[in-house]
Design a protein around this motif. Structure first.
Motif, PDB file in Angstrom:
ATOM      1  N   GLN B  64       0.837  -1.204   0.000  1.00 16.53           N
ATOM      2  CA  GLN B  64       0.000   0.000   0.000  1.00 16.53           C
ATOM      3  C   GLN B  64       0.869   1.250   0.000  1.00 16.53           C
ATOM      4  N   TYR B  65       1.934   1.180   0.793  1.00 17.83           N
ATOM      5  CA  TYR B  65       2.806   2.350   0.905  1.00 17.83           C
ATOM      6  C   TYR B  65       3.522   2.600  -0.412  1.00 17.83           C
ATOM      7  N   THR B  66       4.038   1.534  -1.032  1.00 15.04           N
ATOM      8  CA  THR B  66       4.733   1.748  -2.308  1.00 15.04           C
ATOM      9  C   THR B  66       3.757   2.271  -3.353  1.00 15.04           C
ATOM     10  N   ALA B  67       2.538   1.732  -3.340  1.00 19.36           N
ATOM     11  CA  ALA B  67       1.528   2.223  -4.281  1.00 19.36           C
ATOM     12  C   ALA B  67       1.249   3.699  -4.017  1.00 19.36           C
ATOM     13  N   TYR B  68       1.208   4.041  -2.724  1.00 18.79           N
ATOM     14  CA  TYR B  68       0.958   5.443  -2.348  1.00 18.79           C
ATOM     15  C   TYR B  68       2.071   6.342  -2.867  1.00 18.79           C
ATOM     16  N   LEU B  69       3.308   5.874  -2.690  1.00 14.68           N
ATOM     17  CA  LEU B  69       4.449   6.660  -3.168  1.00 14.68           C
ATOM     18  C   LEU B  69       4.372   6.856  -4.675  1.00 14.68           C
ATOM     19  N   GLY B  70       4.003   5.755  -5.366  1.00 10.33           N
ATOM     20  CA  GLY B  70       3.875   5.837  -6.819  1.00 10.33           C
ATOM     21  C   GLY B  70       2.880   6.908  -7.220  1.00 10.33           C
ATOM     22  N   HIS B  71       1.738   6.910  -6.584  1.00 14.50           N
ATOM     23  CA  HIS B  71       0.719   7.926  -6.885  1.00 14.50           C
ATOM     24  C   HIS B  71       1.239   9.317  -6.561  1.00 14.50           C
ATOM     25  N   LEU B  72       1.940   9.401  -5.447  1.00 13.63           N
ATOM     26  CA  LEU B  72       2.456  10.697  -4.989  1.00 13.63           C
ATOM     27  C   LEU B  72       3.369  11.298  -6.048  1.00 13.63           C
ATOM     28  N   PHE B  73       4.287  10.447  -6.562  1.00 12.44           N
ATOM     29  CA  PHE B  73       5.259  10.979  -7.512  1.00 12.44           C
ATOM     30  C   PHE B  73       4.636  11.262  -8.863  1.00 12.44           C
ATOM     31  N   ARG B  74       3.559  10.544  -9.185  1.00 13.01           N
ATOM     32  CA  ARG B  74       2.902  10.804 -10.463  1.00 13.01           C
ATOM     33  C   ARG B  74       2.010  12.038 -10.385  1.00 13.01           C
TER      34      ARG B  74
END
Ligand code: SF4
Lengths: 330, 342
Positions: B64-74
């Motif tokens: 979930q956290y990595t997915a969150y980071l991915g969204h954050l950077f996009r």
């Protein structure tokens, strides 16, 4: 006469009234003379230097019959007139030299400031270049060969001795007629002190620069000193030619200082204790009336509650009712 | 210096990482569904299943956290729960508006505060000093919101000199691009540009002035105290001993050294400024980050809270680090004293 001070009195207002921190001080310095002012800390000797430089704020009350440098009355100068003298003909170096250097500027920047515009010629760029050359010259003159390193240094990177050399370089930038050295070496090791003194003596010899050296230790004065003035608690005790004064002190204070310093050690039996002056220096709130040395003086008599006048015998001067070593004159 | 730079940069990265961790955790800590909290998509929405998949709802907290980071950077920071606007774009737009008044207020505070502080120090314990000190003390103790209300009441309503709220008269129809109203007008090039700028200026004047007061008072006092301290230093005496004029001693030695102390406090000052900006934005309905964030907190607009907090903390952090680096670069002896690095 280069510097002529007559009856200089400097007072400060305290909660208990106005106190004469300095009382009727006389001091004369001739061209090309090294004059040493000796006194304990708090005796007001630095105050004299600050009065000459014009550093004293309005809270000090300065009075003098004369406070002249050459033909200028130092007590009545406009800011502009003062700038034409201070930093030009009179320069000063201080105790704890490092704190007198701006911590945020390189040595080069600070020295460039001391080079006077009037010594330069040409346009802006030419002056800039000359300024830099001057700074290098100045460093060489105070014996710093590694100038490229030094120029980019900041004060915190310097030793105490190097900082004082920089101060000297800055002070001699315009070959002043009078250099005031306010305890320039009191925090230094003897070897460094000798270096600094040698430097000062060298400029004295080369440029005929007069020096007013201020020291709190009779044992740590320049050996080239021609005249001495002893000051105690704001009063001049005695002044005169160095040799004569040390050989035949007229004033009990000089006598006592000589006894306590290492100067006369050779005359004492080995391992004997140094005799000391009884008591402590009076605080400014409780100044004794009359001769301020009174409570500590071994020769004091009732008459000493009257302030002794400053008597002159040939080129010696002293302020004592019962001077010593005068028998042969009497 | 490079060693110090590296240390500061690593500090920055670690703190930023911790910030994302905190923002991520907020999604779980808030009441309600994690997916809704972070993406702004309600369970009733047809996109919900797809979003839950993208945000790794079932795949454990690390994913979930990595997915969150991915969204954050996009730049996919979710949608506002209130109006469905994308959070990231809103932040980008409102940031400009906030920056505009904060920056202008800051410049005013510096430009007026420093000379006044210097003046007070130069006239230490004289009438000038007392006056400046009294004004700065009272200015500092009056709360910003009260000041703002009074100013609106008297200057805007009673005298009618300036508008009460907003960025510009809406009749000018400026499309927000950067968020900064002045920049937007210049970009838009409307027919009546001078009038539009005039209107924007009138709208801005009150919030900016009120915002400037507190930092200015602080700068005055900081500057006065540090100037007093510097003026008693020995290197000032040696400036006079060199025969420099008072002006040159002040300019070459006193000011730069006094500024050093003030610079050290600027970080704290900026945090204060940001807090006050939020208050001012709410009072003057300034469409900035602050008013938006305050509204989101009232309305429990979780995606907005998350994004807004992240941005504001990151900005404060960046400013602090930038100031540290500036300090070390400008004042070599500080570097030496504090970090033993060259
Ligand atoms: S005047 Fe009296 S107290 Fe003063 S030094 Fe001379 S003898 Fe001592």
């Amino acid at each position: 006469m280069l510097l002529d001070i007559r009856n200089l009195t400097i007072a400060k207002d305290t909660p208990t009234g106005r106190v004469n921190v300095l009382e009727r001080v006389n001091l004369q310095i001739n061209e090309g003379e090294i004059h040493t002012l000796v006194g304990e800390s708090g005796s007001g000797k630095s105050l004299i230097a600050r009065a000459i430089m014009g550093f004293l704020s309005d809270s000090w009350h300065i009075q003098a019959d004369r406070l002249w440098f050459e033909e200028h009355d130092l007590l009545n100068l406009t800011a502009k007139q003062r700038r034409a003298i201070i930093g030009v003909d009179i320069a000063m170096i201080f105790q704890d030299a490092k704190s007198y250097l701006d911590p945020n500027l390189t040595i080069s920047e600070q020295l460039q400031e001391a080079v006077l515009d009037q010594d330069l010629t040409g346009g802006f760029l030419a002056r800039r270049k000359q300024r830099k050359e001057r700074v290098v010259q100045l460093l060489h003159r105070v014996g710093i060969k590694e100038h490229s390193n030094m120029l980019e240094s900041y004060p915190h990177e310097l030793s105490e001795g190097a900082a004082q050399k920089i101060m000297i370089a800055s002070a001699i930038a315009h070959r002043p007629k009078l250099l005031i050295a306010d305890e320039p070496t009191s925090t230094m090791e003897p070897a460094t002190r000798q270096q600094i003194y040698r430097l000062l003596a060298q400029f004295h010899a080369r440029y005929g620069m007069s020096i007013l050296l201020i020291s709190q230790d009779l044992g740590a004065i320049m050996k080239e000193t021609e005249r001495l003035t002893m000051i105690y608690s704001g009063q001049v005790m005695e002044s005169g030619n160095t040799r004569e004064l040390l050989d035949q002190p007229h004033h009990p204070y000089t006598e006592a200082l000589l006894n306590t310093s290492l100067y006369r050690q050779a005359q004492r039996p080995p391992r004997s204790r140094l005799p000391t002056l009884a008591g402590t220096e009076p605080s400014m709130q409780h100044l004794p009336i009359g001769c301020r040395l009174g409570p500590r003086c071994a020769y004091a008599r009732p008459k000493c509650v009257q302030t002794p006048g400053f008597s002159k015998k040939r080129d010696r001067g002293f302020a004592c009712h019962y001077p010593l070593n005068l028998e042969d004159d009497a | 210096m490079s060693r110090y730079l590296l240390r500061q940069l690593s500090l920055l990265l670690v703190t930023l990482w911790l910030l994302t961790l905190l923002a991520f955790s907020l999604g779980h800590w808030f009441s309600g569904d994690f997916i809704t909290n972070t993406s702004g998509i309600f369970p009733e929405d047809i996109r919900f299943a797809e979003t839950a998949e993208a945000r790794a709802a079932e795949a454990g907290i690390v994913n979930q956290y990595t997915a969150y980071l991915g969204h954050l950077f996009r730049g996919d920071w979710g949608l506002s729960l209130l109006d469905g606007e994308p959070v990231f774009e809103q932040i980008a737009l409102r940031f400009g508006a906030t920056l505009e008044i904060a920056l202008i207020a800051f410049v005013i505070a510096i430009v007026l505060g420093i000379p006044l502080g210097v003046l007070a120090a130069l006239y230490f314990r004289k009438a000038v000093d007392h006056t400046i000190l009294t004004i700065s003390l009272s200015g500092y103790s009056i709360p910003v919101f009260w000041f703002a209300q009074i100013a609106i009441l008297i200057i805007a309503i009673q005298w009618g000199l300036v508008p009460i709220a907003g960025q510009i008269n809406p009749l000018y129809e400026i499309t927000p691009r950067s968020g900064s109203i002045i920049l937007d007008i210049l970009l838009e090039q409307p027919e009546h540009m001078t009038e539009a700028l005039h209107s924007a200026f009138l709208h801005m004047i009150l919030p900016v002035c009120i915002l400037a007061i507190m930092p200015m008072m602080l700068i005055i006092r900081l500057m006065r105290n540090s100037m007093l301290d510097v003026l008693s230093q020995n290197y000032i005496t040696s400036g006079y001993a060199k025969g420099l004029s008072i002006a040159r001693v002040l300019w070459n030695h006193a000011l730069p050294n006094a500024m050093q102390h003030v610079m050290r406090q600027i970080g704290a000052l900026i945090s204060l400024l940001i807090t006050n900006t939020m208050i001012i934005e709410v009072i003057f309905s300034w469409p900035g980050l602050g008013s938006w964030l305050v509204r989101s907190i009232y309305e429990r607009d979780y995606p907005v809270i998350q994004g807004g907090l992240l941005v504001i903390s990151a900005v404060i952090l960046l400013i602090t680090i930038a100031l540290n680096i500036f300090h070390a670069w400008r004042y070599p002896q500080v570097r030496k004293d504090l970090y033993g690095a060259n």
